[in-house]
Enzyme design. Structure first.
Site, PDB file in Angstrom:
ATOM      1  N   HIS A  71      -5.377  -9.016   3.623  1.00  0.00           N
ATOM      2  CA  HIS A  71      -4.293  -9.193   4.580  1.00  0.00           C
ATOM      3  C   HIS A  71      -4.798  -9.433   5.992  1.00  0.00           C
ATOM      4  O   HIS A  71      -4.205 -10.210   6.753  1.00  0.00           O
ATOM      5  CB  HIS A  71      -3.370  -7.971   4.540  1.00  0.00           C
ATOM      6  CG  HIS A  71      -4.049  -6.663   4.812  1.00  0.00           C
ATOM      7  ND1 HIS A  71      -3.567  -5.735   5.692  1.00  0.00           N
ATOM      8  CD2 HIS A  71      -5.200  -6.115   4.323  1.00  0.00           C
ATOM      9  CE1 HIS A  71      -4.350  -4.673   5.721  1.00  0.00           C
ATOM     10  NE2 HIS A  71      -5.349  -4.891   4.903  1.00  0.00           N
ATOM     11  N   ARG A  72      -5.892  -8.783   6.376  1.00  0.00           N
ATOM     12  CA  ARG A  72      -6.370  -8.925   7.745  1.00  0.00           C
ATOM     13  C   ARG A  72      -7.030 -10.293   7.981  1.00  0.00           C
ATOM     14  O   ARG A  72      -7.016 -10.792   9.114  1.00  0.00           O
ATOM     15  CB  ARG A  72      -7.306  -7.775   8.110  1.00  0.00           C
ATOM     16  CG  ARG A  72      -6.620  -6.425   7.970  1.00  0.00           C
ATOM     17  CD  ARG A  72      -7.127  -5.379   8.919  1.00  0.00           C
ATOM     18  NE  ARG A  72      -6.466  -4.103   8.676  1.00  0.00           N
ATOM     19  CZ  ARG A  72      -5.241  -3.796   9.109  1.00  0.00           C
ATOM     20  NH1 ARG A  72      -4.553  -4.659   9.825  1.00  0.00           N
ATOM     21  NH2 ARG A  72      -4.703  -2.625   8.815  1.00  0.00           N
ATOM     22  N   GLU A  98     -11.364  -4.445   1.757  1.00  0.00           N
ATOM     23  CA  GLU A  98     -10.654  -5.308   0.806  1.00  0.00           C
ATOM     24  C   GLU A  98     -11.499  -6.505   0.391  1.00  0.00           C
ATOM     25  O   GLU A  98     -11.379  -7.018  -0.718  1.00  0.00           O
ATOM     26  CB  GLU A  98      -9.335  -5.773   1.420  1.00  0.00           C
ATOM     27  CG  GLU A  98      -8.224  -4.749   1.404  1.00  0.00           C
ATOM     28  CD  GLU A  98      -8.303  -3.734   2.524  1.00  0.00           C
ATOM     29  OE1 GLU A  98      -7.322  -3.000   2.721  1.00  0.00           O
ATOM     30  OE2 GLU A  98      -9.355  -3.650   3.207  1.00  0.00           O
ATOM     31  N   ASP A 122       0.815  -1.219   0.000  1.00  0.00           N
ATOM     32  CA  ASP A 122       0.000   0.000   0.000  1.00  0.00           C
ATOM     33  C   ASP A 122       0.844   1.262   0.000  1.00  0.00           C
ATOM     34  O   ASP A 122       0.576   2.211  -0.752  1.00  0.00           O
ATOM     35  CB  ASP A 122      -0.929   0.005   1.218  1.00  0.00           C
ATOM     36  CG  ASP A 122      -2.195  -0.794   0.975  1.00  0.00           C
ATOM     37  OD1 ASP A 122      -2.198  -1.642   0.061  1.00  0.00           O
ATOM     38  OD2 ASP A 122      -3.187  -0.585   1.695  1.00  0.00           O
ATOM     39  N   ASN A 173      -5.128  -2.586  -4.594  1.00  0.00           N
ATOM     40  CA  ASN A 173      -6.318  -2.519  -3.747  1.00  0.00           C
ATOM     41  C   ASN A 173      -6.039  -1.659  -2.520  1.00  0.00           C
ATOM     42  O   ASN A 173      -6.514  -1.939  -1.420  1.00  0.00           O
ATOM     43  CB  ASN A 173      -6.755  -3.928  -3.322  1.00  0.00           C
ATOM     44  CG  ASN A 173      -8.166  -3.945  -2.750  1.00  0.00           C
ATOM     45  OD1 ASN A 173      -8.940  -2.998  -2.917  1.00  0.00           O
ATOM     46  ND2 ASN A 173      -8.504  -5.020  -2.050  1.00  0.00           N
ATOM     47  N   LYS A 200       0.462  -6.498   1.774  1.00  0.00           N
ATOM     48  CA  LYS A 200      -0.262  -5.234   1.653  1.00  0.00           C
ATOM     49  C   LYS A 200       0.137  -4.259   2.749  1.00  0.00           C
ATOM     50  O   LYS A 200       0.286  -3.059   2.503  1.00  0.00           O
ATOM     51  CB  LYS A 200      -1.761  -5.507   1.690  1.00  0.00           C
ATOM     52  CG  LYS A 200      -2.638  -4.262   1.584  1.00  0.00           C
ATOM     53  CD  LYS A 200      -4.105  -4.657   1.571  1.00  0.00           C
ATOM     54  CE  LYS A 200      -5.014  -3.441   1.648  1.00  0.00           C
ATOM     55  NZ  LYS A 200      -4.890  -2.563   0.476  1.00  0.00           N
ATOM     56  N   ASP A 225     -10.649  -2.019  12.033  1.00  0.00           N
ATOM     57  CA  ASP A 225      -9.560  -2.828  11.479  1.00  0.00           C
ATOM     58  C   ASP A 225      -9.113  -3.927  12.437  1.00  0.00           C
ATOM     59  O   ASP A 225      -8.371  -4.827  12.042  1.00  0.00           O
ATOM     60  CB  ASP A 225      -8.362  -1.948  11.115  1.00  0.00           C
ATOM     61  CG  ASP A 225      -8.524  -1.278   9.755  1.00  0.00           C
ATOM     62  OD1 ASP A 225      -9.448  -1.673   9.005  1.00  0.00           O
ATOM     63  OD2 ASP A 225      -7.741  -0.371   9.433  1.00  0.00           O
TER      64      ASP A 225
END
Length: 440
Positions: free
Chosen positions: A401-402, A357, A59, A103, A427, A329
């Site tokens: 990613h999370r 995402e 990112d 993204n 990311k 998040d």
């Protein structure tokens, strides 16, 4: 040393459980949110700013390379985690450019606003998922300030479903009054706030809905203040920005990423023992540090040092009922450890993360169910029941990613958990699984 994870194939890793309480110290990278905000603001200042402890991930690199393509001198030193930005006082050198941002949601929203200050035609595009992520509210607000933006999916800026690719026909930002929704993404408001001082006239921003992720707006205002511009507002409903200029910083330190730290804060909650995250405290700019309060409610002990935070696992993990709209998040982090609690966990207030995402509510529920966890999906979140025996299985990450980082926590406790597409962590945290190994 035995590894926590072992590669099965390129597209999958298996997480090996840790069968004892942990006693470990880790260091997480710089904040994505702060790195990208500082990159934008430093490029608008006139002069040189060095970002220290900057995040080097997909990112942030997309953002930095976009600035380079627009004609800015941005020097990247990944060895020392430094980014040097030579700001041009509001000038965007390029007259046209095609920018690809994958993204990266912050890059998409911030650059759309940033490019309104230029003079020329700019195209901003991303990957398949980014082309599904709405940007129409930001486009509408910029249109009220005199910016012409269009894309192939909508012919007018009034379309609330507009997504990238977008074409910005820029002739500078005129100024005036604009209304902006705050219930889809606070990044819309943050992007407008950061560029508004460079409009020709005063800018008045009116937030027309409830503002989600308010701490991220506070983060934006703090970065702006750090570079010399303070923004008055009335209860986050009305912001008044007069023409002004940012001042460069000789060095600007980037805090360690509180969202990334949440996975490690959560580890002793399911494993027991103590974990220390270095170079972070509760007294930071990022709102996601409030995840520590949730862990305390679940029974963990939190001890803060001068430049570290220790989390000590509880005798038994308690379920919680929490509104996470301001720290969304970390919602997947909580969802991943909730099955190990002795009572249900209800996560509320996060309906807007369906547009992240991936659909982070539906897909988190799907993957928990895949692992044998009873979970109820709600419009604004989920309820997760305790689970005595997690079922072995492969977790789909949806290139989020999370999802990968959160569900790896399940594998630290339960055997047979595989993470698909683990490279998606690049990311925001390319070395995540390497740092995770340090827990052993």
């Amino acid at each position: 040393m035995e590894k926590i994870f072992t590669p099965n194939q390129v597209s999958k890793i298996e997480i090996n459980p840790i069968l004892h309480g942990i006693n470990a110290t880790v260091h997480v990278p710089g904040s994505k949110s702060l790195t990208n905000r500082a990159l934008l603001v430093a490029s608008l200042a006139e002069g040189t700013t060095v970002l220290t402890n900057a995040l080097f991930s997909d990112d942030s690199i997309y953002f930095a390379e976009a600035l380079q393509k627009l004609g800015f001198e941005v020097r990247l030193d990944s060895l020392h985690n430094e980014m040097t930005v030579i700001g041009l006082g509001g000038l965007i050198p390029a007259k046209n450019a095609e920018l690809y941002i994958g993204n990266a949601g912050t890059a998409a929203r911030f650059l759309t606003a940033f490019l309104s200050l230029g003079r020329g035609e700019f195209i901003l595009d991303g990957d398949a998922r980014m082309r599904e992520r709405p940007i129409g509210d930001l486009v509408t607000a910029l249109g009220q300030l005199g910016v012409r933006i269009s894309n192939s999916q909508a012919s007018t800026i009034e379309s609330q479903v507009m997504c990238p690719p977008v074409t910005i026909q820029a002739s500078g930002l005129a100024g005036g009054r604009a209304e902006i929704a705050g219930n889809i993404s606070s990044q819309f408001l943050s992007g407008l706030l950061m560029v508004a001082p460079y409009a020709r006239d005063l800018v008045e921003l009116i937030v027309t809905t409830e503002l989600n992720s308010k701490p991220y707006v506070d983060l934006t205002l703090k970065v702006m203040s750090d570079f010399g511009i303070d923004v008055p507002h009335q209860g986050y409903r009305r912001f008044l920005l007069r023409p002004a200029r940012y001042l460069p910083r000789v060095t600007y330190p980037i805090e360690s990423d509180a969202s990334a730290a949440s996975y490690f804060f959560a580890a002793p909650a399911v494993l027991g023992g103590r974990l220390r995250v270095e170079n972070i405290t509760r007294n930071i700019k990022q709102g996601d540090i409030a995840f520590l309060t949730i862990l305390e409610q679940m029974g963990c002990r939190v001890i803060e040092g001068k430049d570290y935070v220790d989390v000590i696992g509880p005798p038994s993990l308690q379920g919680v009922d929490v509104d996470m709209r301001d720290i969304s998040d970390t919602a997947q982090t909580l969802a991943a450890i909730a099955p190990f609690a002795v009572s249900p966990t209800r996560i509320r207030g996060i309906g807007f993360i369906r547009e992240k995402e991936t659909n982070r509510i539906a897909d988190t529920c799907t993957e928990l169910t895949r692992l044998g966890v009873e979970v109820q999906e709600h419009l604004d979140g989920m309820t997760i029941q305790p689970c005595v025996a997690i079922r072995p299985g492969s977790v789909q990450t949806y290139n989020d990613h999370r999802m990968a980082m959160a569900f790896a926590l399940v594998g630290l406790r339960s055997p047979g958990i595989c993470i698909e597409n683990p490279d998606c962590v690049s990311k925001t945290f390319p070395d995540y699984f390497k740092v995770l190994e340090a827990l052993r």
